[in-house]
Design a protein around this motif. Structure first.
Motif, PDB file in Angstrom:
ATOM      1  N   ARG A 178      37.657  67.425  79.441  1.00 63.19           N
ATOM      2  CA  ARG A 178      36.701  66.312  79.479  1.00 63.19           C
ATOM      3  C   ARG A 178      36.326  65.986  78.032  1.00 63.19           C
ATOM      4  O   ARG A 178      36.689  66.751  77.124  1.00 63.19           O
ATOM      5  CB  ARG A 178      35.434  66.699  80.264  1.00 63.19           C
ATOM      6  CG  ARG A 178      34.643  67.791  79.613  1.00 63.19           C
ATOM      7  CD  ARG A 178      33.681  68.488  80.554  1.00 63.19           C
ATOM      8  NE  ARG A 178      33.442  69.834  80.059  1.00 63.19           N
ATOM      9  CZ  ARG A 178      32.532  70.155  79.158  1.00 63.19           C
ATOM     10  NH1 ARG A 178      31.738  69.226  78.671  1.00 63.19           N
ATOM     11  NH2 ARG A 178      32.393  71.387  78.738  1.00 63.19           N
ATOM     12  N   VAL A 179      35.587  64.885  77.849  1.00 64.43           N
ATOM     13  CA  VAL A 179      35.072  64.578  76.505  1.00 64.43           C
ATOM     14  C   VAL A 179      33.854  65.472  76.299  1.00 64.43           C
ATOM     15  O   VAL A 179      32.770  65.197  76.819  1.00 64.43           O
ATOM     16  CB  VAL A 179      34.703  63.083  76.373  1.00 64.43           C
ATOM     17  CG1 VAL A 179      34.133  62.792  74.991  1.00 64.43           C
ATOM     18  CG2 VAL A 179      35.909  62.198  76.641  1.00 64.43           C
ATOM     19  N   ASP A 180      34.043  66.563  75.589  1.00 64.58           N
ATOM     20  CA  ASP A 180      32.943  67.534  75.449  1.00 64.58           C
ATOM     21  C   ASP A 180      32.017  67.166  74.286  1.00 64.58           C
ATOM     22  O   ASP A 180      32.269  66.198  73.564  1.00 64.58           O
ATOM     23  CB  ASP A 180      33.496  68.957  75.330  1.00 64.58           C
ATOM     24  CG  ASP A 180      34.406  69.123  74.120  1.00 64.58           C
ATOM     25  OD1 ASP A 180      34.070  68.584  73.051  1.00 64.58           O
ATOM     26  OD2 ASP A 180      35.459  69.790  74.254  1.00 64.58           O
ATOM     27  N   SER A 181      30.973  67.971  74.114  1.00 59.87           N
ATOM     28  CA  SER A 181      29.933  67.614  73.135  1.00 59.87           C
ATOM     29  C   SER A 181      30.471  67.565  71.705  1.00 59.87           C
ATOM     30  O   SER A 181      29.959  66.838  70.863  1.00 59.87           O
ATOM     31  CB  SER A 181      28.752  68.584  73.234  1.00 59.87           C
ATOM     32  OG  SER A 181      29.220  69.888  73.021  1.00 59.87           O
ATOM     33  N   ASP A 182      31.534  68.336  71.427  1.00 61.90           N
ATOM     34  CA  ASP A 182      32.126  68.302  70.081  1.00 61.90           C
ATOM     35  C   ASP A 182      32.906  67.020  69.813  1.00 61.90           C
ATOM     36  O   ASP A 182      33.250  66.725  68.680  1.00 61.90           O
ATOM     37  CB  ASP A 182      33.105  69.471  69.916  1.00 61.90           C
ATOM     38  CG  ASP A 182      32.377  70.743  69.525  1.00 61.90           C
ATOM     39  OD1 ASP A 182      31.163  70.661  69.260  1.00 61.90           O
ATOM     40  OD2 ASP A 182      33.029  71.804  69.503  1.00 61.90           O
ATOM     41  N   MET A 183      33.236  66.316  70.883  1.00 63.52           N
ATOM     42  CA  MET A 183      34.111  65.146  70.716  1.00 63.52           C
ATOM     43  C   MET A 183      33.353  63.824  70.694  1.00 63.52           C
ATOM     44  O   MET A 183      33.946  62.780  70.412  1.00 63.52           O
ATOM     45  CB  MET A 183      35.126  65.107  71.876  1.00 63.52           C
ATOM     46  CG  MET A 183      36.121  66.237  71.837  1.00 63.52           C
ATOM     47  SD  MET A 183      36.994  66.374  73.408  1.00 63.52           S
ATOM     48  CE  MET A 183      37.957  64.885  73.461  1.00 63.52           C
ATOM     49  N   ILE A 184      32.081  63.846  71.033  1.00 61.37           N
ATOM     50  CA  ILE A 184      31.331  62.592  71.213  1.00 61.37           C
ATOM     51  C   ILE A 184      31.556  61.617  70.049  1.00 61.37           C
ATOM     52  O   ILE A 184      31.460  61.998  68.880  1.00 61.37           O
ATOM     53  CB  ILE A 184      29.824  62.899  71.385  1.00 61.37           C
ATOM     54  CG1 ILE A 184      29.620  63.526  72.763  1.00 61.37           C
ATOM     55  CG2 ILE A 184      28.965  61.665  71.217  1.00 61.37           C
ATOM     56  CD1 ILE A 184      28.242  64.094  72.984  1.00 61.37           C
ATOM     57  N   LEU A 185      31.871  60.385  70.423  1.00 61.25           N
ATOM     58  CA  LEU A 185      32.008  59.345  69.401  1.00 61.25           C
ATOM     59  C   LEU A 185      30.604  58.991  68.938  1.00 61.25           C
ATOM     60  O   LEU A 185      29.777  58.546  69.738  1.00 61.25           O
ATOM     61  CB  LEU A 185      32.722  58.123  69.971  1.00 61.25           C
ATOM     62  CG  LEU A 185      34.152  58.361  70.485  1.00 61.25           C
ATOM     63  CD1 LEU A 185      34.760  57.061  70.997  1.00 61.25           C
ATOM     64  CD2 LEU A 185      35.052  58.972  69.417  1.00 61.25           C
ATOM     65  N   GLN A 186      30.345  59.231  67.680  1.00 61.92           N
ATOM     66  CA  GLN A 186      28.988  59.008  67.176  1.00 61.92           C
ATOM     67  C   GLN A 186      28.881  57.554  66.729  1.00 61.92           C
ATOM     68  O   GLN A 186      29.266  56.667  67.467  1.00 61.92           O
ATOM     69  CB  GLN A 186      28.699  60.009  66.074  1.00 61.92           C
ATOM     70  CG  GLN A 186      28.789  61.437  66.607  1.00 61.92           C
ATOM     71  CD  GLN A 186      28.486  62.455  65.546  1.00 61.92           C
ATOM     72  OE1 GLN A 186      29.148  62.515  64.523  1.00 61.92           O
ATOM     73  NE2 GLN A 186      27.465  63.254  65.791  1.00 61.92           N
ATOM     74  N   LYS A 187      28.435  57.338  65.537  1.00 66.46           N
ATOM     75  CA  LYS A 187      28.289  55.953  65.082  1.00 66.46           C
ATOM     76  C   LYS A 187      29.648  55.333  64.783  1.00 66.46           C
ATOM     77  O   LYS A 187      30.620  56.040  64.516  1.00 66.46           O
ATOM     78  CB  LYS A 187      27.452  55.941  63.802  1.00 66.46           C
ATOM     79  CG  LYS A 187      25.979  56.066  64.060  1.00 66.46           C
ATOM     80  CD  LYS A 187      25.222  55.868  62.770  1.00 66.46           C
ATOM     81  CE  LYS A 187      23.733  55.951  62.945  1.00 66.46           C
ATOM     82  NZ  LYS A 187      23.159  55.050  63.910  1.00 66.46           N
ATOM     83  N   LEU A 188      29.682  54.008  64.808  1.00 67.64           N
ATOM     84  CA  LEU A 188      30.837  53.306  64.272  1.00 67.64           C
ATOM     85  C   LEU A 188      30.936  53.679  62.800  1.00 67.64           C
ATOM     86  O   LEU A 188      29.935  53.620  62.066  1.00 67.64           O
ATOM     87  CB  LEU A 188      30.635  51.796  64.415  1.00 67.64           C
ATOM     88  CG  LEU A 188      30.715  51.263  65.851  1.00 67.64           C
ATOM     89  CD1 LEU A 188      30.029  49.913  65.956  1.00 67.64           C
ATOM     90  CD2 LEU A 188      32.172  51.164  66.296  1.00 67.64           C
ATOM     91  N   ASP A 189      32.109  54.115  62.372  1.00 62.95           N
ATOM     92  CA  ASP A 189      32.271  54.495  60.962  1.00 62.95           C
ATOM     93  C   ASP A 189      32.542  53.264  60.103  1.00 62.95           C
ATOM     94  O   ASP A 189      31.942  53.078  59.051  1.00 62.95           O
ATOM     95  CB  ASP A 189      33.425  55.493  60.825  1.00 62.95           C
ATOM     96  CG  ASP A 189      33.572  55.991  59.405  1.00 62.95           C
ATOM     97  OD1 ASP A 189      32.907  56.984  59.071  1.00 62.95           O
ATOM     98  OD2 ASP A 189      34.316  55.371  58.606  1.00 62.95           O
ATOM     99  N   HIS A 190      33.486  52.436  60.534  1.00 64.08           N
ATOM    100  CA  HIS A 190      33.762  51.203  59.786  1.00 64.08           C
ATOM    101  C   HIS A 190      34.504  50.196  60.646  1.00 64.08           C
ATOM    102  O   HIS A 190      35.012  50.525  61.719  1.00 64.08           O
ATOM    103  CB  HIS A 190      34.567  51.493  58.511  1.00 64.08           C
ATOM    104  CG  HIS A 190      35.938  52.069  58.727  1.00 64.08           C
ATOM    105  ND1 HIS A 190      36.183  53.421  58.767  1.00 64.08           N
ATOM    106  CD2 HIS A 190      37.143  51.475  58.911  1.00 64.08           C
ATOM    107  CE1 HIS A 190      37.477  53.632  58.951  1.00 64.08           C
ATOM    108  NE2 HIS A 190      38.091  52.476  59.054  1.00 64.08           N
ATOM    109  N   SER A 191      34.551  48.989  60.133  1.00 65.41           N
ATOM    110  CA  SER A 191      35.426  47.989  60.702  1.00 65.41           C
ATOM    111  C   SER A 191      36.289  47.467  59.573  1.00 65.41           C
ATOM    112  O   SER A 191      35.866  47.456  58.416  1.00 65.41           O
ATOM    113  CB  SER A 191      34.616  46.854  61.313  1.00 65.41           C
ATOM    114  OG  SER A 191      35.519  45.936  61.905  1.00 65.41           O
ATOM    115  N   SER A 192      37.505  47.049  59.882  1.00 67.03           N
ATOM    116  CA  SER A 192      38.439  46.588  58.853  1.00 67.03           C
ATOM    117  C   SER A 192      38.904  45.165  59.118  1.00 67.03           C
ATOM    118  O   SER A 192      39.906  44.955  59.800  1.00 67.03           O
ATOM    119  CB  SER A 192      39.650  47.526  58.783  1.00 67.03           C
ATOM    120  OG  SER A 192      39.311  48.712  58.118  1.00 67.03           O
ATOM    121  N   PRO A 193      38.170  44.189  58.577  1.00 60.98           N
ATOM    122  CA  PRO A 193      38.694  42.822  58.610  1.00 60.98           C
ATOM    123  C   PRO A 193      39.795  42.669  57.551  1.00 60.98           C
ATOM    124  O   PRO A 193      40.006  43.567  56.729  1.00 60.98           O
ATOM    125  CB  PRO A 193      37.479  41.955  58.255  1.00 60.98           C
ATOM    126  CG  PRO A 193      36.310  42.873  58.207  1.00 60.98           C
ATOM    127  CD  PRO A 193      36.842  44.251  57.966  1.00 60.98           C
TER     128      PRO A 193
END
Ligand SMILES: [Fe+2]
Ligand SMILES: [Fe+2]
Length: 372
Positions: A178-193
């Motif tokens: 499963r998506v465990d606590s170590d894997m959680i997607l936190q903040k958006l790091d960046h976007s690349s236009p």
């Protein structure tokens, strides 16, 4: 022809703002949300919740096109900065990255180990994945969503990025169930236009938004392009433009980024940015109340659609925390049209076939190359 004309106008205009010597004040805190285009909300929902472990925090409609959905996903609390949103537009054709159509989005995770866990988890779900790559002091994995959106999962951690260490991790870490606590997607790091002129970009972000260019480095995935990191003191590169004077124009469509929203804390910061845009003659939307935040839209010098959104009031203004995203939420001014909207959405769903599991497109060997 018109693209060329626009570019000329923009260049002349930025020569003007150089002379104007307008100083920004740095109200922009980082990313607020990134909005993309999906073909099918059910497939989109399953992917972003079951596979990526995000939470749907709002189901609404596009306020500028009210018979199409607007879906919001975020971390469990629904924090801005973790939010990715989608317009469901099944009628659109598949888009293409390039100038005006940003390249990819990137989520941060808390450990180098998380990247390896993600690789194993995604592979077990049949999702196309490439990496990990170790570059510029970060480790990154790339995947595509069912519509073809290129997503990077990344961790900056220069101390732990020895190839031998990464190989050991790949051998040691087992496939997560499963998506465990170590894997959680936190903040958006960046976007690349995508952009063609780093000088214009720098002037725009410093003079209009009070941000700065913190670095410019060769793009390891494409020899004739640069990665230009733009941000503030705390978050140095939440915008990582891919810059090449040979960049082709893109088309926004299914599987592409529609716009990128940056965050300000207070309404007055947003008003300040609007005044700067107006003083400099840059077309903008004016401030629009989106009910969960306020928005101000404008374009960068290359035509990428940007937004500055306020941090509040937030997604819990109309739904309790535990009920977020379960049913159709409308801003108060659209409530009188609820019946009509629900009928139209049902009609749209009846023609929009759901495919699960989806077929995932492949990722180029060099994921941040311009040609996708
Ligand atoms: Fe990236
Ligand atoms: Fe937005």
């Amino acid at each position: 022809m018109s693209a060329l004309f626009n570019k000329c106008c923009i260049t002349i205009f930025f020569k003007y703002i150089c002379i104007a010597n307008y100083n920004g004040v740095g109200e922009v805190k980082g990313l607020h949300h990134i909005t993309l285009v999906t073909r099918n909300q059910k497939v989109n929902f399953r992917f972003y919740t079951e596979i990526l472990g995000l939470r749907r925090v709002k189901v609404s409609v596009n306020q500028d096109d009210i018979y199409h959905r607007h879906l919001f996903y975020a971390d469990h609390e629904g924090n801005p900065g973790s939010t990715i949103t989608f317009f469901e537009w099944p009628e659109l054709s598949r888009g293409r990255v390039g100038l005006t159509s940003p390249h990819h989005i990137s989520y941060g995770v808390k450990k180098v180990e998380s990247i390896i866990r993600w690789k194993k988890w995604l592979a077990s779900k049949g999702v196309s994945v490439r990496g990990p790559f170790v570059r510029d002091g970060r480790i990154s994995l790339y995947l595509r969503d069912p519509d073809g959106v290129l997503i990077e999962i990344t961790r900056k951690d220069s101390e732990k990025l020895e190839p031998k260490y990464i190989l050991e991790l790949e051998e040691k870490i087992k496939e997560p169930d499963r998506v465990d606590s170590d894997m959680i997607l936190q903040k958006l790091d960046h976007s690349s236009p995508v952009a063609s002129d780093s000088g214009l970009l720098e002037k725009f972000f410093t003079k209009v938004l009070g941000l700065k260019k913190n670095y410019s480095t060769k793009n390891p995935d494409q020899a004739d392009s640069l990665i230009v990191g733009i941000g503030n003191e705390q978050r140095t590169d939440f915008m990582r433009y891919i810059v090449s004077d040979k960049a082709p124009y893109g088309i926004v469509g299914i599987g592409n980024i529609h716009h990128i929203a940056m965050m300000v804390e207070e309404d007055q910061d947003q008003r300040h940015i609007m005044r700067k845009l107006e003083d400099l003659g840059i077309r903008n939307s004016g401030i629009i109340d989106r009910f969960w935040f306020k928005s101000l839209y404008f374009r960068d010098p290359e035509g990428n659609l940007l937004e500055v959104a306020t941090k509040g009031p937030g997604y819990t203004v109309d739904e309790p925390q535990e009920e977020l995203g379960k049913t159709l939420a409308l801003p108060v001014w659209l409530e009188p049209k609820r019946n009509e909207i629900e009928i139209q959405l049902k009609e749209l769903d009846s023609k929009n076939r759901e495919e699960w599991p989806p077929n995932y497109d492949n990722i180029p060997e060099r994921p941040e190359q311009l040609k996708q």
